[in-house]
Design an enzyme around this catalytic site. Structure first.
Site, PDB file in Angstrom:
ATOM      1  N   ASP A   1       0.863  -1.179   0.000  1.00 54.87           N
ATOM      2  CA  ASP A   1       0.000   0.000   0.000  1.00 54.87           C
ATOM      3  C   ASP A   1       0.905   1.237   0.000  1.00 54.87           C
ATOM      4  OD1 ASP A   1      -1.759  -2.135   0.657  1.00 54.87           O
ATOM      5  OD2 ASP A   1      -3.097  -0.768   1.735  1.00 54.87           O
TER       6      ASP A   1
ATOM      7  N   LYS B   1      -6.895   3.380  -3.684  1.00 52.00           N
ATOM      8  CA  LYS B   1      -7.304   3.439  -2.277  1.00 52.00           C
ATOM      9  C   LYS B   1      -7.518   4.882  -1.863  1.00 52.00           C
ATOM     10  CE  LYS B   1      -5.388   2.174   2.299  1.00 52.00           C
ATOM     11  NZ  LYS B   1      -4.274   1.464   2.978  1.00 52.00           N
TER      12      LYS B   1
ATOM     13  N   LYS C   1     -10.261   0.342  -2.659  1.00 51.48           N
ATOM     14  CA  LYS C   1     -10.186   0.157  -1.215  1.00 51.48           C
ATOM     15  C   LYS C   1     -10.481   1.477  -0.502  1.00 51.48           C
ATOM     16  CE  LYS C   1      -7.023  -1.112   2.575  1.00 51.48           C
ATOM     17  NZ  LYS C   1      -5.668  -1.613   2.937  1.00 51.48           N
TER      18      LYS C   1
END
Length: 288
Positions: A125, A188, A224
């Site tokens: 991430d 995300k 996400k």
């Protein structure tokens, strides 16, 4: 970008009523989509091992409870997390690239990524350089994502925009396309470390982006939302957004995740309520 229309559609979809068997299905689906997260300076190996155990068996009293999709930790905790979930399909995600601010030289960010991958991370991430983005240096943002994607090797790459700092919906959509064109496996919303994190509107916008990107390129990219999603009711609203916007192909933890820590406990309490007819309290779930 029509901000009023976007927010109105997100709000309208959030009013959908989900009951009984559909609610039970949605709760189990939401549990299976969680990246169970601890990203604190006070994290210890013991806390990460406990987090891994909870990801594998969220409710020790009911082994029919789905596992979470992943645990998400700092790079130096990846090896501990891998040991905690060994032998299961729970993934280990690691934040990287000088998370959460992203203020470091590129070689430092890439070293961060390689360390996490070498320790066994299944997913990375990363955070984009918001300073470069807001200055209009979109090529720098793009090239940095490309470099991180290469350094990630076989690990899936989630690209965090920190939507609360991008200010406008036009910027969020632009960042979404930059991320996808650069090779993101997921886009995300947030780090969870700023005041504004995942919202129905910014997630809806990103779902529209991945839908349109697949229509144009044939490539599917996950989404996400992270930060601020704390209740079962919130999670189900997001699942409705997914189904009504991107479609059923995204209703799977390979393509949609929740970045959360406290959400899981509320989902477990609601799951116990549906099974027994009685409301459970926080004493009946583990404390993170």
């Amino acid at each position: 970008m029509d901000a009023v229309g976007l927010e109105a559609r997100a709000a309208a979809l959030g009013t959908r009523s989900i009951k009984t068997s559909a609610k039970a299905y949605a709760i189990d689906l939401a549990i299976s989509m969680i990246d169970l997260t601890t990203l604190e300076g006070a994290d210890t190996a013991g806390k990460v091992r406990a987090l891994g155990a909870k990801a594998v068996h969220p409710d020790p009293t009911d082994r029919t409870t789905p596992r979470t999709a992943a645990v998400c930790v700092y790079p130096d905790m990846v090896a501990t997390a891998k040991q905690a979930v060994a032998g299961t399909d729970v993934k280990v995600a690691s934040v990287a690239t000088a998370f959460p601010a992203g203020r470091a030289a590129l070689d430092v960010k890439l070293a961060d990524v390689r360390d996490a991958v070498a320790a066994g991370a299944d997913e990375i991430d990363m955070v984009i350089d918001r300073g470069a983005f807001l200055s209009g240096d979109f090529m720098k943002v793009y090239e940095e994502i490309v470099a991180v994607k290469e350094a990630s090797g076989q690990a899936r790459l989630k690209v965090i925009f920190e939507t609360g700092e991008l200010s406008t919906y036009d910027n969020i959509r632009r960042a979404s396309w930059i991320g996808m064109l650069a090779g993101a496996d997921f886009i995300k919303t947030s780090t969870g470390k700023v005041g504004v994190n995942a919202t129905p509107a910014n997630t809806l916008l990103m779902l529209e982006a991945v839908r349109d990107f697949r229509a144009q390129t044939g490539v599917q990219v996950g989404v996400k939302p992270a930060g601020g999603i704390r209740t079962s009711k919130d999670a189900i609203k997001f699942l409705v957004l997914v189904n009504e916007t991107a479609g059923a192909d995204w209703l799977d933890n390979h393509w949609f995740r929740f970045g959360a820590s406290s959400l899981l406990n509320d989902l477990l309490m609601q799951r116990q309520k549906l099974a027994t007819g009685r409301y459970s309290g926080p004493d009946y779930v583990t404390v993170d």
